[in-house]
Design a protein around this motif. Structure first.
Motif, PDB file in Angstrom:
ATOM      1  N   TYR A 134     -11.667   2.669 -41.569  1.00 12.32           N
ATOM      2  CA  TYR A 134     -10.534   2.844 -40.648  1.00 12.32           C
ATOM      3  C   TYR A 134      -9.712   4.070 -41.014  1.00 12.32           C
ATOM      4  O   TYR A 134      -9.214   4.794 -40.131  1.00 12.32           O
ATOM      5  N   MET A 135      -9.540   4.320 -42.304  1.00 14.16           N
ATOM      6  CA  MET A 135      -8.761   5.488 -42.733  1.00 14.16           C
ATOM      7  C   MET A 135      -9.414   6.781 -42.238  1.00 14.16           C
ATOM      8  O   MET A 135      -8.741   7.655 -41.670  1.00 14.16           O
ATOM      9  N   TYR A 136     -10.754   6.874 -42.449  1.00 15.16           N
ATOM     10  CA  TYR A 136     -11.444   8.084 -41.997  1.00 15.16           C
ATOM     11  C   TYR A 136     -11.407   8.199 -40.472  1.00 15.16           C
ATOM     12  O   TYR A 136     -11.244   9.291 -39.917  1.00 15.16           O
ATOM     13  N   TRP A 137     -11.567   7.083 -39.798  1.00 19.76           N
ATOM     14  CA  TRP A 137     -11.588   7.121 -38.323  1.00 19.76           C
ATOM     15  C   TRP A 137     -10.258   7.623 -37.785  1.00 19.76           C
ATOM     16  O   TRP A 137     -10.188   8.485 -36.912  1.00 19.76           O
ATOM     17  N   ARG A 138      -9.168   7.097 -38.309  1.00 17.33           N
ATOM     18  CA  ARG A 138      -7.844   7.536 -37.844  1.00 17.33           C
ATOM     19  C   ARG A 138      -7.564   8.975 -38.248  1.00 17.33           C
ATOM     20  O   ARG A 138      -6.929   9.724 -37.502  1.00 17.33           O
ATOM     21  N   LEU A 139      -8.038   9.345 -39.448  1.00 20.54           N
ATOM     22  CA  LEU A 139      -7.834  10.720 -39.888  1.00 20.54           C
ATOM     23  C   LEU A 139      -8.566  11.692 -38.974  1.00 20.54           C
ATOM     24  O   LEU A 139      -8.003  12.711 -38.545  1.00 20.54           O
ATOM     25  N   LEU A 140      -9.825  11.373 -38.633  1.00 24.02           N
ATOM     26  CA  LEU A 140     -10.600  12.255 -37.761  1.00 24.02           C
ATOM     27  C   LEU A 140     -10.027  12.283 -36.358  1.00 24.02           C
ATOM     28  O   LEU A 140     -10.030  13.325 -35.684  1.00 24.02           O
ATOM     29  N   SER A 141      -9.505  11.151 -35.882  1.00 23.49           N
ATOM     30  CA  SER A 141      -8.943  11.090 -34.525  1.00 23.49           C
ATOM     31  C   SER A 141      -7.633  11.856 -34.443  1.00 23.49           C
ATOM     32  O   SER A 141      -7.404  12.633 -33.506  1.00 23.49           O
ATOM     33  N   SER A 142      -6.746  11.647 -35.421  1.00 20.03           N
ATOM     34  CA  SER A 142      -5.427  12.286 -35.371  1.00 20.03           C
ATOM     35  C   SER A 142      -5.488  13.775 -35.663  1.00 20.03           C
ATOM     36  O   SER A 142      -4.623  14.537 -35.256  1.00 20.03           O
ATOM     37  N   ALA A 143      -6.527  14.203 -36.385  1.00 15.04           N
ATOM     38  CA  ALA A 143      -6.635  15.613 -36.770  1.00 15.04           C
ATOM     39  C   ALA A 143      -7.652  16.365 -35.925  1.00 15.04           C
ATOM     40  O   ALA A 143      -8.091  17.447 -36.298  1.00 15.04           O
ATOM     41  N   SER A 144      -8.004  15.801 -34.764  1.00 21.57           N
ATOM     42  CA  SER A 144      -9.033  16.438 -33.944  1.00 21.57           C
ATOM     43  C   SER A 144      -8.618  17.826 -33.474  1.00 21.57           C
ATOM     44  O   SER A 144      -9.451  18.698 -33.254  1.00 21.57           O
ATOM     45  N   GLY A 145      -7.302  18.014 -33.384  1.00 19.82           N
ATOM     46  CA  GLY A 145      -6.845  19.341 -32.951  1.00 19.82           C
ATOM     47  C   GLY A 145      -6.687  20.318 -34.094  1.00 19.82           C
ATOM     48  O   GLY A 145      -6.476  21.496 -33.878  1.00 19.82           O
ATOM     49  N   ASN A 146      -6.747  19.799 -35.329  1.00 19.71           N
ATOM     50  CA  ASN A 146      -6.568  20.674 -36.487  1.00 19.71           C
ATOM     51  C   ASN A 146      -7.524  20.241 -37.580  1.00 19.71           C
ATOM     52  O   ASN A 146      -7.208  19.381 -38.392  1.00 19.71           O
ATOM     53  N   ALA A 147      -8.712  20.823 -37.609  1.00 18.55           N
ATOM     54  CA  ALA A 147      -9.752  20.428 -38.564  1.00 18.55           C
ATOM     55  C   ALA A 147      -9.378  20.769 -39.993  1.00 18.55           C
ATOM     56  O   ALA A 147      -9.877  20.161 -40.933  1.00 18.55           O
ATOM     57  N   ASP A 148      -8.444  21.739 -40.163  1.00 19.36           N
ATOM     58  CA  ASP A 148      -8.070  22.134 -41.527  1.00 19.36           C
ATOM     59  C   ASP A 148      -7.393  20.990 -42.274  1.00 19.36           C
ATOM     60  O   ASP A 148      -7.544  20.845 -43.484  1.00 19.36           O
ATOM     61  N   ILE A 149      -6.621  20.179 -41.538  1.00 19.34           N
ATOM     62  CA  ILE A 149      -5.928  19.056 -42.200  1.00 19.34           C
ATOM     63  C   ILE A 149      -6.950  18.064 -42.752  1.00 19.34           C
ATOM     64  O   ILE A 149      -6.857  17.615 -43.890  1.00 19.34           O
ATOM     65  N   THR A 150      -7.949  17.749 -41.920  1.00 17.67           N
ATOM     66  CA  THR A 150      -8.989  16.817 -42.365  1.00 17.67           C
ATOM     67  C   THR A 150      -9.744  17.376 -43.559  1.00 17.67           C
ATOM     68  O   THR A 150     -10.031  16.665 -44.523  1.00 17.67           O
ATOM     69  N   ARG A 151     -10.054  18.677 -43.499  1.00 18.17           N
ATOM     70  CA  ARG A 151     -10.781  19.299 -44.604  1.00 18.17           C
ATOM     71  C   ARG A 151      -9.963  19.240 -45.897  1.00 18.17           C
ATOM     72  O   ARG A 151     -10.488  18.968 -46.968  1.00 18.17           O
ATOM     73  N   GLN A 152      -8.646  19.480 -45.790  1.00 16.99           N
ATOM     74  CA  GLN A 152      -7.799  19.467 -46.978  1.00 16.99           C
ATOM     75  C   GLN A 152      -7.766  18.084 -47.639  1.00 16.99           C
ATOM     76  O   GLN A 152      -7.706  17.962 -48.854  1.00 16.99           O
ATOM     77  N   VAL A 153      -7.830  17.034 -46.777  1.00 12.99           N
ATOM     78  CA  VAL A 153      -7.767  15.677 -47.319  1.00 12.99           C
ATOM     79  C   VAL A 153      -9.106  15.260 -47.912  1.00 12.99           C
ATOM     80  O   VAL A 153      -9.199  14.819 -49.062  1.00 12.99           O
ATOM     81  N   VAL A 154     -10.174  15.406 -47.125  1.00 10.74           N
ATOM     82  CA  VAL A 154     -11.480  14.893 -47.541  1.00 10.74           C
ATOM     83  C   VAL A 154     -12.141  15.799 -48.562  1.00 10.74           C
ATOM     84  O   VAL A 154     -12.778  15.330 -49.507  1.00 10.74           O
ATOM     85  N   MET A 155     -12.001  17.109 -48.401  1.00  9.95           N
ATOM     86  CA  MET A 155     -12.666  18.062 -49.296  1.00  9.95           C
ATOM     87  C   MET A 155     -11.692  18.640 -50.324  1.00  9.95           C
ATOM     88  O   MET A 155     -11.907  19.739 -50.827  1.00  9.95           O
ATOM     89  N   SER A 156     -10.650  17.890 -50.625  1.00 10.85           N
ATOM     90  CA  SER A 156      -9.649  18.398 -51.569  1.00 10.85           C
ATOM     91  C   SER A 156     -10.274  18.621 -52.943  1.00 10.85           C
ATOM     92  O   SER A 156     -11.297  18.014 -53.292  1.00 10.85           O
ATOM     93  N   GLU A 157      -9.635  19.462 -53.727  1.00 12.32           N
ATOM     94  CA  GLU A 157     -10.152  19.781 -55.056  1.00 12.32           C
ATOM     95  C   GLU A 157     -10.073  18.549 -55.953  1.00 12.32           C
ATOM     96  O   GLU A 157      -9.056  17.865 -56.020  1.00 12.32           O
ATOM     97  N   LYS A 158     -11.155  18.257 -56.636  1.00 14.72           N
ATOM     98  CA  LYS A 158     -11.224  17.062 -57.478  1.00 14.72           C
ATOM     99  C   LYS A 158     -10.534  17.302 -58.822  1.00 14.72           C
ATOM    100  O   LYS A 158     -10.480  18.434 -59.297  1.00 14.72           O
ATOM    101  N   PRO A 159     -10.006  16.241 -59.427  1.00 12.86           N
ATOM    102  CA  PRO A 159      -9.426  16.391 -60.779  1.00 12.86           C
ATOM    103  C   PRO A 159     -10.493  16.880 -61.758  1.00 12.86           C
ATOM    104  O   PRO A 159     -11.669  16.565 -61.620  1.00 12.86           O
TER     105      PRO A 159
END
Length: 631
Positions: A524-549
C-alpha cells in the motif's frame, strides 16, 4: 578389580540381606560391597534403592570412613524423597561432627550442608561456628564452604548467628587454602546478596597476591576471582599489582591463566600509562597461544576468550595469526571460532595469506564451514578497502565451481560489497546472473533480487530476470516477497516501460492476495507513493532509490558497555556466550568498574548517580578503614 561388576541391576531385598546379615563380616567387606552396588544402582536411577533408606542409615554408625562416604552420598541423593527418614540420620551426623578424625568431621559437615532440609539447616548453625575455628585446616576450609551453602538455603540463619564474621576471620588464617576458601565463600555470598558487597584494600590485595604461589589451582582461582573486589586508588599501585600478577600467566592451568588475564585487564582501567598497558597486554599472547595445544574443549574456551580480548587489543596476537589456521581434525566449533579470530586479525599486511587460507577452507567437505569461509571472504572485502578486488576475484573463482551453497553464500556477500562500494564492481553482475538456477535459499534469492532491482537500468534483461522469480511469488518466504516487491518498484522507476506491467501485478498480489501485514503495508505504501507522485517521478526516485546507510563490519563487534562487562567476566560462561552474566544466570550481579580517582576518564562512562549502588560502611566485609583482612 574392575568396578563395572557393581553396575548390574540389583534387587532391594537381596541388598538388604547383605546390609543386615548377622554373619561375621571382617572389616565390613560384605557391607562395603553391598553399598557399592547400591551407589552404582542409584547412579543408574534404580529407584528401588530408596527402599533401603533405614538400612543405609544404620550403616552410618559403623566406624569406617569408606562406608560413611557411601552412606552420606546415598543420604544426599534421596533426602528430598524421604525427609522424615533423613531427619533420623541427623543425630548420627551431628555426632560425627565431633569425631576425632578431621576427615570424618569434614565429611559429615559437607553432608549436612548439602541437605536442603530445615532441620539440617538449623542444626548446622551451632557446629559451624565451632568448626570455623577447628584446629585442622581441611575442616576450616569445609566449614567456610558450609557457610556459603547455608546462606544460599537460609540467609537469615547465617546473618543472625554471625557466621559471616567467622568466615571473615579465616582471611587471616595461616593456611593459604583456608584463606582462599574463605574468599570463595564471601564472594559467592556477596555476588547473590542485594545488601552486601566485598571490598578489598591494597594491603590485603597485596597479601593475597603474595600467597598465590603457595596455593593449588583451585585456591589460586578463588583468590584471583576475589581480587576483582579490589579497587585501586592510584595508577601506580594498580600497575604494581598487575606486574606482580603477571608471572601467573605462565601457569599450566587454563583457569589460572584466564583468571590472571581477567584481573590484569580489570587493573588496566586504573593505569594511566598507555605504554605500560600495552606492555602488560602483550604478555597475554604466549600463554593464550600455549592454550591452543590443549584438548579441544580447553582450546574452545581459550579461543572464545581470545576473540573477546582481541576486540579490545587486536595487536597482541597480530604476528601469531598462523596459530589460528584450522587443522584438518579440528571440530566445527573450533574452526568457526578460529575463523572469527582470523577475521579480527586481518590487515593489509596479511590479507594475501589469509585469502589463500580461506580459499582452501572453501574447498572442504563440511558445508557449514565452507559457508562461513565464503562469508568471511566477503566481510574482509568490506573491512579492508585495498583488498576488496582480491576478495572479489576469490569469490568469482568460487562461484565458477558452480557448487550451489558456495554460489548462494557468494551472492549474499557480494550484495553487501555492492552496498559498501556502490558503482565500483558492477561488472561482476553478469557472472551472478548466469547462476540464477543455483539459488534456492531465501537469503540468496533476496540478495540477488536486490541486486537486480538496484541495478535494473544496467542489466539489459532485468525485467525478464525478475519475471522468472515472480512465477513462484506466492510460494516464496516473506523475505523474498518483500525483496521482489521493492525490486519491481525500482525497475519501474528506472525503466517505466518494461516495469509497468510487473509492478501492477506485484502490487495487486501484495495488497489483495496476502495475509502478511508487513507485505500488505509495504504494498500500500508503494502504491500510494507511485499514485501521488505520478506527476513528479523525482520524488519517488528520492524515496525508493535513496542512498543506503554505509555498511560496516563493525556491527559484528560488541557494544562498548557489553564488551566492558564481559571482559570483567573472562574465564566464565559470560565470555563464551559473549553476553552479560546477568543474562545467563538470573539474580547474578552485573560486574562494573568501581569509581576511583585512578579510573581512566575514557572508562568512566557512567554519569547516572544511581548506576553504582551506594553501600554504607556496615555493608562491607571490611576492617581497618576498608581493608578486608585484619591483623
Amino acid at each position: 578389580m574392575s568396578d563395572a561388576k557393581f553396575f548390574a541391576k540389583g534387587k532391594a531385598a537381596e541388598l538388604r540381606l547383605e546390609l543386615t546379615s548377622d554373619k561375621k563380616d571382617k572389616n565390613y567387606v560384605r557391607r562395603k560391597t553391598a553399598l557399592k552396588r547400591i551407589v552404582a544402582n542409584m547412579t543408574m536411577n534404580n529407584n528401588e534403592m530408596i527402599q533401603l533408606f533405614p538400612d543405609v542409615v544404620d550403616c552410618m554408625r559403623l566406624d569406617s570412613l569408606e562406608i560413611k562416604k557411601m552412606c552420606f552420598l546415598y543420604l544426599i541423593n534421596y533426602c528430598r524423597l524421604k525427609p522424615d527418614l533423613a531427619n533420623k540420620a541427623l543425630s548420627i551426623l551431628l555426632d560425627d561432627l565431633q569425631d576425632r578424625s578431621p576427615l570424618i568431621r569434614a565429611l559429615s559437615l559437607r553432608t549436612v550442608s548439602c541437605i536442603p532440609l530445615p532441620a539440617f539447616n538449623e542444626a548446622l548453625v551451632g557446629p559451624l561456628g565451632r568448626l570455623l575455628k577447628d584446629p585442622d585446616p581441611y575442616v576450616r576450609k569445609t566449614a567456610a564452604f558450609g557457610v556459603a551453602k547455608l546462606w544460599a538455603a537460609d540467609s537469615s540463619l547465617v546473618e543472625k548467628n554471625g557466621l559471616i564474621e567467622g568466615v571473615n576471620q579465616l582471611l587471616v588464617d595461616s593456611n593459604p587454602t583456608v584463606v582462599s576458601a574463605g574468599l570463595a565463600a564471601l564472594t559467592e555470598i556477596t555476588d547473590k546478596s542485594e545488601g552486601m558487597k566485598l571490598a578489598i584494600g591494597y594491603q590485603d590485595a597485596s597479601k593475597l597476591v603474595q600467597i598465590l604461589g603457595d596455593c593449588n589451582e583451585w585456591s589460586q582461582t578463588y583468590i584471583l576471582s576475589a581480587l576483582m573486589a579490589y579497587t585501586p586508588q592510584d595508577p601506580a599501585e594498580a600497575l604494581l599489582m598487575a606486574e606482580r600478577l603477571s608471572p601467573r600467566l605462565q601457569h599450566s592451568n587454563v583457569s589460572v591463566v584466564l583468571g590472571t588475564i581477567r584481573v590484569i585487564l580489570y587493573l588496566t582501567h586504573y593505569i594511566s600509562d598507555d605504554s605500560a598497558i600495552q606492555g602488560l597486554v602483550k604478555r597475554f599472547g604466549p600463554p593464550l597461544v600455549t592454550l591452543l595445544s590443549k584438548p579441544h574443549e580447553i582450546q574452545y574456551v581459550a579461543l572464545r576468550n581470545c576473540f573477546l580480548i582481541l576486540q579490545q587489543y587486536p595487536y597482541i596476537l597480530q604476528n601469531d595469526i598462523k596459530v589460528f589456521f584450522c587443522k584438518y581434525n579440528d571440530p566445527i566449533y573450533i574452526k568457526v571460532t578460529k575463523l572469527e579470530i582470523i577475521f579480527l586479525l586481518a590487515s593489509e599486511d596479511n590479507i594475501t595469506e589469509i585469502l589463500r587460507e580461506l580459499r582452501e577452507y572453501a574447498s572442504e567437505i563440511d558445508v557449514q564451514f565452507v559457508r562461513k569461509a565464503v562469508r568471511a571472504i566477503g566481510k574482509l572485502a568490506i573491512k579492508i578497502d585495498t583488498a576488496a578486488q582480491d576478495c572479489i576475484d576469490t569469490l568469482l573463482d568460487l562461484v565458477a565451481t558452480r557448487v550451489s551453497y558456495i554460489v548462494q553464500e557468494a551472492t549474499v556477500v557480494i550484495k553487501n560489497i555492492f552496498r559498501k562500494y556502490p558503482n565500483k564492481y558492477e561488472s561482476i553482475i553478469s557472472v551472478l546472473c548466469k547462476n540464477l538456477d543455483s539459488l534456492d535459499e531465501p537469503e540468496a534469492k533476496a540478495a540477488m533480487i536486490w541486486i537486480i532491482g538496484q541495478y535494473a537500468d544496467r542489466i539489459e534483461n532485468s525485467d525478464e530476470l525478475l519475471d522468472e522469480f515472480l512465477f513462484t511469488f506466492k510460494e516464496e518466504t516473506i523475505e523474498v516477497q518483500l525483496a521482489l516487491l521493492t525490486a519491481t518498484v525500482k525497475l519501474f522507476i528506472q525503466r517505466p516501460a518494461k516495469g509497468q506491467e510487473l509492478v501492477l501485478q506485484v502490487l495487486k498480489w501484495s495488497t489483495e492476495e496476502t495475509d502478511n501485514p508487513d507485505l500488505r503495508d509495504r504494498g500500500y505504501m508503494y502504491w500510494r507513493l507511485l499514485s501521488s507522485a505520478s506527476g513528479n517521478a523525482d520524488i519517488t526516485r528520492q524515496v525508493v532509490m535513496s542512498e543506503k546507510p554505509t555498511i560496516s563490519v563493525e556491527s559484528d563487534k560488541l557494544d562498548t558497555r557489553t564488551l566492558e562487562e564481559v571482559s570483567l567476566n573472562i574465564g566464565s560462561l559470560s565470555s563464551i556466550y559473549l553476553k552479560p552474566v546477568s543474562q545467563i544466570f538470573k539474580g547474578t550481579k552485573a560486574r562494573q568498574l568501581e569509581q576511583s580517582p585512578a579510573l581512566r576518564r575514557s572508562d568512566s562512562n557512567f554519569d547516572s548517580p544511581g548506576f553504582y549502588p551506594n553501600y554504607t560502611a556496615s555493608n562491607y566485609f571490611s576492617t581497618n578503614g576498608g581493608d578486608l583482612l585484619s591483623e
